[in-house]
Design an enzyme around this catalytic site. Sequence first.
Site, mmCIF file in Angstrom:
data_model
loop_
_atom_site.group_PDB
_atom_site.id
_atom_site.type_symbol
_atom_site.label_atom_id
_atom_site.label_comp_id
_atom_site.label_asym_id
_atom_site.label_seq_id
_atom_site.Cartn_x
_atom_site.Cartn_y
_atom_site.Cartn_z
ATOM 1 N N ASP A 1 44.262 121.622 36.990
ATOM 2 C CA ASP A 1 44.429 121.507 35.989
ATOM 3 C C ASP A 1 45.723 122.274 35.655
ATOM 4 O O ASP A 1 46.318 122.071 34.347
ATOM 5 C CB ASP A 1 43.467 121.888 35.046
ATOM 6 C CG ASP A 1 42.323 120.674 34.865
ATOM 7 O OD1 ASP A 1 42.383 119.701 35.270
ATOM 8 O OD2 ASP A 1 40.958 120.963 34.499
ATOM 9 N N TYR B 1 38.094 118.437 29.447
ATOM 10 C CA TYR B 1 37.362 119.739 29.546
ATOM 11 C C TYR B 1 37.966 120.768 28.640
ATOM 12 O O TYR B 1 39.005 120.866 28.191
ATOM 13 C CB TYR B 1 37.898 120.349 30.897
ATOM 14 C CG TYR B 1 37.505 119.747 32.144
ATOM 15 C CD1 TYR B 1 36.276 119.192 32.518
ATOM 16 C CD2 TYR B 1 38.644 119.122 33.001
ATOM 17 C CE1 TYR B 1 36.041 118.644 33.700
ATOM 18 C CE2 TYR B 1 38.352 118.369 34.064
ATOM 19 C CZ TYR B 1 37.147 118.173 34.349
ATOM 20 O OH TYR B 1 36.738 117.218 35.530
#
Length: 648
Positions: free
Chosen positions: A311, A400
């Site tokens: 990420d 997320y």
Amino acid sequence: MIAQCLLAALVATATPVAARPDAEFWRRAMSFTNGTTPCGLSDSAPTVKAPKANPWSSISPADAKAVYDFVHAPETGLNLTASENTTLTGNYFWFIDTLNTNKSQILPYIDGNEAAPPKYARVVIFEGGKAQPVSQEYMVGPLLFSSDTTIQKYDFAFNGGKGGQPLLKAVMTEVADINVALFDGAYLGPADKDTNASKYALKGYVTNERFFATASELRAAFDAGELTSEFPQTRDQTIEIGGKRYKVDVEQQYVEYMGWSFYMAFTRTLGLQFYDIKFEGDRVLYELTLQEAAAQYAGFQPKAAGTVYHDTYYAFGTSSATLLEGFDCPFGSIMLNATFPEGPGNIEVHPDAICIFEADDGFPLARHRSGSGNAYGFANIASVKNTTLHARTVATVGKYDYLFDYAFHLDGSLQITARARVGARFGSRISQGTQGSFHGHVLTYKADFDVVGASNGLEVTELIVVNQTQPWYPELGGFEQMEYRTSNMATEAHNVHLSIQDSPFTRRSSSFLKSHLAVTQQHDTEVYANSWQNVNLAEAPQHDFLKFFDGESVDDTDTVMWFNLACTNHFTRAEGVPVTLYVEAVSSISFAPHNFNDRAQEGDLLDRRWIVPDADGVLAYDDYGVTLPTCQIELDEPAIKIEPWVTI
Ligand SMILES: *[C@@H]1O[C@H](CO)[C@@H](O)[C@H](O)[C@H]1NC(C)=O
Ligand SMILES: *[C@@H]1O[C@H](CO)[C@@H](O)[C@H](O)[C@H]1NC(C)=O
Ligand SMILES: *[C@@H]1O[C@H](CO)[C@@H](O)[C@H](O)[C@H]1NC(C)=O
Ligand SMILES: *[C@@H]1O[C@H](CO)[C@@H](O)[C@H](O)[C@H]1NC(C)=O
Ligand SMILES: *[C@@H]1O[C@H](CO)[C@@H](O)[C@H](O)[C@H]1NC(C)=O
Ligand SMILES: *[C@@H]1O[C@H](CO)[C@@H](O)[C@H](O)[C@H]1NC(C)=O
Ligand SMILES: *[C@@H]1O[C@H](CO)[C@@H](O)[C@H](O)[C@H]1NC(C)=O
Ligand SMILES: *[C@@H]1O[C@H](CO)[C@@H](O)[C@H](O)[C@H]1NC(C)=O
């Protein structure tokens, strides 16, 4: 799901720990303002002046703009076209960030009398116009921008030996309409970065567990009605009554709390960072930073089975934004802005993206009841309140929401917690037509411990069960007993515990994910566990964490610990749809002092009670001068600010 935790004892092998400073600090810090109405929840924290200007701070808006103009100037020879007008074969600016400053240059400044080291900007340029296209990182400095400012390749922090070469493709456009019909959305690919799309071939399409080699085969099945749509996808709140006991230098991003002090920094790529963390005046950590958050999926269709997210690629800084006071953080929290370079020479401000608050832990730091023989059942009761300072941020990366919490406890321990909230969709059957893909989240952190000096070691303590005999019980023969074994780790090591060790999707790009704890010798060149570009480079990564492990000593030298919070293996269930809950997707690690202090740290704390009944049964309360405030609490709905872009 629930954290498996790991204990590591860090030992200072250099200077012996000096006697703790006097208790006056605690007394001052503990003094409440007497109860007034209202409680002063919205009061700002008392201010403090940071001992030194923050050397980890972001580059200024003026420098961000100057650097942007500089890289676009013909003299640099980068031959950049404006991002909006570029083509696949053009060279264009991607992003600008604050460059990490070498530790070797910062220490003489924060510990000595040297001037602050110059700041540098980190600039990423996509060079599609080159014969061998690369996405190259550069360092531009020194800043403040002047005629001395130069541009150099920023390769020393990446051991892959060259810039990144992410090559993405967008081949889904042809069947976008089918995607929209079946999945209510279409993936057209992020911006194309290859210079020659014809080098890519489509392998096929998979849906409803069927494989279609060509778009026309897929279309034929769709038109025949053979493809059906998936079913629709469906802490204790505390209040800082009586005033704040932490002090903040907002400009320098510096915080003091009950013996702790630390600086904060914020980068576009990695988000919130901590430097120079001291407890009672002694440095414990030089650096505590998140390095990566990765998610690896399981599945029997290629999207899930081949999915590994790093990420940092999406940048934690840009994805950290507004927190709701009273909900994401308790009422009364100090809310700080996240500020980072973004866009063509701009600075973006995400208001209230970081919160700082003190929380009552809900159980005492220490307590004891002694004596009995009276109606109360005790001769005295002593209890000391346990409270903690938290610094928190939430990064929303795609589906997320990562909640990162750093908790500074009164006893000198530091707890790092990561929670992941995921919009679960694909593993176990959770409703008709929907399965939850089993996936593992691994969050990688760097902790550069400098426990009373840079020279440290890692002492590993094991509690083992061994067969022993005891001479005073010869009749019992051998029997099992617990034994305590300690050893110091000698050379750089990288233990292997995590589930997936060998996957074509992480081949060499994700070695940092494959251990719980790793220890290396500190080097200015070993800044990051990962490169944000590695996710696209499984076979030939820009940065390979394994190369750090070349047998150097980690005993009595400057060591860095890399650890993973990897316990959020997410066994999906229906109760986690549409969102999984933070209570189950949580993992944390605690670093506690081990003979760092001469005795328990609660002795100086005045936030305690000593209660003794006299002969007549009348209770006497000793409140150590810390009375309970009485005030009226007035809470306001969270105020949400507009995200300003500062353009110069
Ligand atoms: C707080 O105020 C009350 C009444 O206003 C007073 O009796 C008490 O002594 C004060 N306590 C402290 C610690 O100043
Ligand atoms: C992009 O191209 C258009 C059309 O040629 C031009 O008007 C514009 O100024 C260009 N943008 C930049 C930033 O150069
Ligand atoms: C500059 O880049 C353009 C493509 O954007 C290319 O056509 C041109 O040849 C390049 N110039 C030089 C001097 O490399
Ligand atoms: C930081 O350290 C690296 C490795 O020693 C060196 O190459 C680099 O030039 C240093 N950076 C600055 C700004 O001096
Ligand atoms: C693109 O790649 C194809 C296939 O490798 C090749 O035939 C073609 O010449 C390439 N085009 C350019 C502009 O490099
Ligand atoms: C944070 O940003 C807001 C604008 O959204 C601004 O009003 C405020 O002054 C900023 N706070 C600090 C501490 O810079
Ligand atoms: C204080 O509370 C925190 C958070 O619950 C906990 O981690 C810490 O261990 C507690 N401290 C002591 C000394 O019990
Ligand atoms: C201790 O000895 C017993 C009997 O030989 C054996 O069963 C047991 O496994 C031993 N325990 C350990 C920890 O070695």
